[in-house]
Design an enzyme around this catalytic site. Structure first.
Site, PDB file in Angstrom:
ATOM      1  N   SER A 223      38.418  44.180  30.277  1.00 39.50           N
ATOM      2  CA  SER A 223      38.301  43.154  31.309  1.00 39.50           C
ATOM      3  C   SER A 223      37.061  43.279  32.178  1.00 39.50           C
ATOM      4  O   SER A 223      36.640  42.291  32.785  1.00 39.50           O
ATOM      5  CB  SER A 223      39.546  43.171  32.200  1.00 39.50           C
ATOM      6  OG  SER A 223      39.722  44.434  32.819  1.00 39.50           O
ATOM      7  N   HIS A 251      44.118  40.019  28.900  1.00 34.72           N
ATOM      8  CA  HIS A 251      42.999  39.089  29.020  1.00 34.72           C
ATOM      9  C   HIS A 251      42.766  38.332  27.712  1.00 34.72           C
ATOM     10  O   HIS A 251      41.620  37.955  27.393  1.00 34.72           O
ATOM     11  CB  HIS A 251      41.748  39.834  29.459  1.00 34.72           C
ATOM     12  CG  HIS A 251      41.799  40.281  30.879  1.00 34.72           C
ATOM     13  ND1 HIS A 251      41.475  39.465  31.935  1.00 34.72           N
ATOM     14  CD2 HIS A 251      42.188  41.466  31.426  1.00 34.72           C
ATOM     15  CE1 HIS A 251      41.630  40.124  33.068  1.00 34.72           C
ATOM     16  NE2 HIS A 251      42.063  41.340  32.780  1.00 34.72           N
ATOM     17  N   LYS A 282      48.458  36.254  34.717  1.00 31.83           N
ATOM     18  CA  LYS A 282      47.100  35.721  34.594  1.00 31.83           C
ATOM     19  C   LYS A 282      47.182  34.297  34.039  1.00 31.83           C
ATOM     20  O   LYS A 282      47.470  33.377  34.783  1.00 31.83           O
ATOM     21  CB  LYS A 282      46.256  36.656  33.727  1.00 31.83           C
ATOM     22  CG  LYS A 282      45.995  37.998  34.423  1.00 31.83           C
ATOM     23  CD  LYS A 282      45.106  38.911  33.608  1.00 31.83           C
ATOM     24  CE  LYS A 282      44.689  40.130  34.422  1.00 31.83           C
ATOM     25  NZ  LYS A 282      45.791  40.963  34.900  1.00 31.83           N
TER      26      LYS A 282
END
Length: 415
Positions: A223, A251, A282
C-alpha cells in the site's frame, strides 16, 4: 463545623474503600487510601516529551486533519470555508456515502439494533453475519469465510492458529505492519524474503522443505508504493514446494481486476491463492471490519482458536448491512471497477507528463516520490491551501528516503 465536615468525609471515604475492598489507614482525622504513587511516571513523561520534540524537529510530526463532511471526492475540512478535493482516502469505489449503502445501514439499525454486546460464540451471531460471510465466500469463490472487527485483527488471528513450531512461513520484507505483528504471535519458523524477490523466496523454501506446513505470506498490493506482488511466480513456487499462499488483499478487493475480485484476478491466477484476508473498511463501504476466506477446515479452526475473533465483539449490524449491500452492488455490475481503472490511467499519465515520479504498478495508489520527509509534509500542507487534500508519508510509515505524498484515484472523480 470544619472538623465535623472532615470527620463525615473521612467516614464516607472509609466506607467507600471498605466496599471496594481497598485497604486504608486512619491518621488523626485523615483517611488515607492505600494508593502507591509511582515515581517513575515523571521520568517517562520527560522521555516521551523529548521523543515527541525530536519528531517535530525532524519535520515528520503527523497532525490529524479534521473532516467535517461525509467521505467523498469533495470534503469539508475544519478551518476552511470551502470544500477541497480529496485525493487521499481508500474510498476506491466512492461507496462510503452511497445512498443505498447508507440506507442499508439505517434499516439494519432499526431491525437489529446498534450492536450485540457480545462476542460471536456467546450471543453475538445474527443471521446477517452469516449472510455476509456467505456473500464473501461467493464473491471470492472460496469455501467459507469468517468476519473480524478489522483486517488487522484477521491478520493478528490467523498465524498463531495455523502455524506451530513444526511449521514455517516466508514473509515479504515489506508486508503490512498487521502481518508483521500477527507473525510475531506464532511459534513457527519465521523467514523474511527480500521484497518481491523470487530467487530469495526459493532459497527460503529450500531451507524449510522439511517443515510440516509451509506458508508464503504477502500483500497483494503493497500500500505504500502501490506495487503488486508477483503472484503467478509465488504460486508456481508454492506448487513446487507444497506450500500454501496467503494474500492480504486490502488494497485490491472490490476494484482490482476486471470484476473487482482483487489481485489474483488482476494477475490471472484466480483460485490459486489458498487464503485471502481483506477488509470491509476501504472499497467495500469504508466503515469497518475484515475477514478471512479460504478452506472450510481453516475457517472452522479459526472459529475455535483465533483470539481476536473469540475475544472481540461482533461487527455492529449497520456495518454488516452496509458491507453486504456493497457486495450486492459489485456482484451485479463491474462498472465501478472499470471507472477506477480509467481514472487511474489518466491521473498517472498526466502526472508523469508533468515531470513527477509516480511509483507503483498502474494501481490507484499513485505515490508521488519526493525522497525527503520534511518536503513531503510541507508539500501536503501547501496542496491543502490550493484546495487539494493529500498527506505526506514519512518514516516509520515508509522507509527513510522513501517519503512521498500518496494520492489515491477513485471512481467519483469526474474528468
Amino acid at each position: 463545623r470544619s472538623s465535623d465536615l472532615s470527620r463525615t468525609l473521612d467516614e464516607m471515604w472509609s466506607l467507600s474503600f471498605r466496599r471496594l475492598g481497598v485497604p486504608f489507614f486512619e491518621a488523626g482525622n485523615t483517611c488515607l487510601a492505600h494508593v502507591r504513587w509511582n515515581s517513575g511516571l515523571p521520568a517517562v513523561r520527560t522521555q516521551l516529551q523529548a521523543e515527541l520534540a525530536s519528531i517535530r524537529d525532524a519535520g515528520t510530526f503527523k497532525v490529524e486533519r479534521v473532516i467535517t463532511s461525509k467521505q467523498a471526492a469533495s470534503i469539508g475540512v475544519e478551518g476552511r470555508s470551502s470544500q477541497v478535493l480529496n485525493f487521499c482516502a481508500n474510498n476506491y469505489l466512492g461507496l462510503s456515502a452511497h445512498p443505498e449503502v447508507i440506507e442499508a445501514g439505517k434499516d439494519a439499525l432499526d431491525q437489529y439494533g446498534a450492536g450485540l454486546s457480545s462476542v460471536r460464540f456467546i450471543c453475538g451471531t445474527q443471521d446477517i453475519h452469516i449472510d455476509l460471510e456467505r456473500k464473501i465466500s461467493k464473491f471470492h469463490d472460496r469455501e467459507d469465510s469468517i468476519l473480524y472487527a478489522s483486517c488487522f485483527d484477521a491478520n493478528a488471528g490467523i498465524f498463531e492458529a495455523l502455524i506451530g513450531p513444526e511449521d514455517a512461513l516466508m514473509s515479504d520484507e515489506l508486508n503490512h505492519a498487521s502481518i508483521i505483528d500477527g507473525i510475531r504471535l506464532c511459534k513457527g519458523q519465521k523467514h523474511r524474503y527480500k521484497h518481491r524477490d523470487m530467487k530469495d523466496l526459493k532459497e527460503k523454501l529450500e531451507e524449510v522443505k522439511g517443515a510440516r506446513r509451509k506458508l508464503i505470506v504477502t500483500d497483494g498490493v503493497f500500500s505504500m508504493d502501490g506495487n503488486v506482488a508477483p503472484l503467478k511466480k509465488i504460486c508456481d513456487l508454492a506448487d513446487e514446494y507444497g506450500a500454501l499462499v496467503f494474500v492480504d488483499d486490502c488494497h485490491g478487493t472490490g476494484f482490482l481486476g476486471e470484476t473487482g475480485r482483487g489481485t489474483e484476478e488482476f494477475l490471472g491466477v484466480s483460485g490459486r491463492v489458498h487464503i485471502i484476508n481483506s477488509t470491509l473498511g476501504k472499497a467495500m463501504g469504508g466503515a469497518a471490519g475484515g475477514y478471512t476466506t479460504g478452506p472450510k477446515e481453516l475457517i472452522g479452526l479459526l472459529r475455535q482458536r483465533s483470539r481476536p475473533y473469540l475475544f472481540s465483539n461482533s461487527l455492529p449490524p449497520p456495518v454488516v448491512a452496509q458491507a453486504s449491500k456493497v457486495f450486492d452492488l459489485l456482484m451485479t455490475s463491474s462498472e465501478l471497477p472499470k471507472k477506477v481503472v480509467a481514472n487511474t490511467e489518466r491521473f498517472r499519465k498526466r502526472m508523469t507528463d508533468a515531470g513527477f515520479t509516480i511509483a507503483g504498478d498502474n494501481h490507484p495508489i499513485s505515490p508521488v516520490m519526493l525522497g525527503d520527509e520534511r518536503l513531503a509534509l510541507e508539500m501536503a500542507d501547501e496542496m491543502l491551501e490550493m484546495g487539494i487534500f493529500v498527506i505526506g508519508f514519512s518514516f516509520p510509515v515508509v522507509p527513510r528516503q522513501s517519503s512521498h505524498s500518496r494520492p489515491t484515484e477513485r471512481r467519483p472523480f469526474p474528468r
